[in-house]
Motif scaffolding. Structure first.
Motif, PDB file in Angstrom:
ATOM      1  N   ASN A   1      -6.626   4.448  -6.133  1.00 37.60           N
ATOM      2  CA  ASN A   1      -7.477   5.202  -5.228  1.00 37.60           C
ATOM      3  C   ASN A   1      -6.736   5.399  -3.909  1.00 37.60           C
ATOM      4  O   ASN A   1      -6.535   4.457  -3.143  1.00 37.60           O
ATOM      5  N   LEU A   2      -6.317   6.629  -3.633  1.00 40.52           N
ATOM      6  CA  LEU A   2      -5.534   6.904  -2.435  1.00 40.52           C
ATOM      7  C   LEU A   2      -6.317   6.632  -1.156  1.00 40.52           C
ATOM      8  O   LEU A   2      -5.739   6.178  -0.166  1.00 40.52           O
ATOM      9  N   GLU A  51      -6.121   2.969  -0.517  1.00 36.12           N
ATOM     10  CA  GLU A  51      -4.773   2.600  -0.074  1.00 36.12           C
ATOM     11  C   GLU A  51      -4.530   3.018   1.375  1.00 36.12           C
ATOM     12  O   GLU A  51      -3.923   2.288   2.149  1.00 36.12           O
ATOM     13  N   MET A  52      -5.006   4.189   1.765  1.00 38.24           N
ATOM     14  CA  MET A  52      -4.847   4.630   3.151  1.00 38.24           C
ATOM     15  C   MET A  52      -5.656   3.749   4.098  1.00 38.24           C
ATOM     16  O   MET A  52      -5.216   3.449   5.209  1.00 38.24           O
ATOM     17  N   SER A  68       1.756   6.865  -7.014  1.00 39.48           N
ATOM     18  CA  SER A  68       0.516   7.256  -7.683  1.00 39.48           C
ATOM     19  C   SER A  68       0.510   8.756  -7.960  1.00 39.48           C
ATOM     20  O   SER A  68       1.382   9.492  -7.523  1.00 39.48           O
ATOM     21  N   ALA A 120       0.829  -1.208   0.000  1.00 39.41           N
ATOM     22  CA  ALA A 120       0.000   0.000   0.000  1.00 39.41           C
ATOM     23  C   ALA A 120       0.863   1.258   0.000  1.00 39.41           C
ATOM     24  O   ALA A 120       0.568   2.219  -0.722  1.00 39.41           O
ATOM     25  N   ALA A 121       1.936   1.259   0.770  1.00 36.90           N
ATOM     26  CA  ALA A 121       2.826   2.427   0.813  1.00 36.90           C
ATOM     27  C   ALA A 121       3.476   2.669  -0.548  1.00 36.90           C
ATOM     28  O   ALA A 121       3.595   3.822  -0.990  1.00 36.90           O
ATOM     29  N   ASN A 124       2.198   1.790  -3.441  1.00 31.40           N
ATOM     30  CA  ASN A 124       1.140   2.275  -4.330  1.00 31.40           C
ATOM     31  C   ASN A 124       0.879   3.762  -4.115  1.00 31.40           C
ATOM     32  O   ASN A 124       0.686   4.512  -5.064  1.00 31.40           O
ATOM     33  N   ILE A 125       0.886   4.189  -2.857  1.00 32.39           N
ATOM     34  CA  ILE A 125       0.668   5.601  -2.550  1.00 32.39           C
ATOM     35  C   ILE A 125       1.827   6.444  -3.075  1.00 32.39           C
ATOM     36  O   ILE A 125       1.629   7.485  -3.696  1.00 32.39           O
TER      37      ILE A 125
END
Length: 82
Positions: A44-45, A48-49, A31, A24-25, A27-28
């Motif tokens: 989609n942030l 992901e958060m 992006s 996830a980190a 991906n963030i």
């Protein structure tokens, strides 16, 4: 279930959540505008958060199980000595 299997299960869960957090980190971090591909830009942030927060909660839960197993092990060793 034995104490060692409980602790192994908790450790496995912690590793899984660590991998989930890393994904996830990444991906963030990768992006948004200037991303390598269109797919990267569509991440989609918020989702992901949510994944990051969920992984953190699950990691903590597994850490508590691991700590409880260590406490049980200490009690068992104390009883065995007496």
């Amino acid at each position: 279930m034995t104490i060692s299997s409980m602790m192994n299960t908790a450790l496995s869960g912690m590793r899984t959540e660590q991998n989930r957090m890393t994904t996830a980190a990444n991906n963030i971090a990768n992006s948004g505008p200037g991303s390598a591909t269109e797919t990267d830009a569509e991440i989609n942030l918020a989702s992901e958060m949510l994944d990051v927060m969920s992984a953190e909660t699950n990691y903590k839960a597994n850490a508590f199980v691991l700590e409880a197993g260590a406490d049980l092990w200490d009690v068992l060793m104390t009883v065995k000595r007496d």
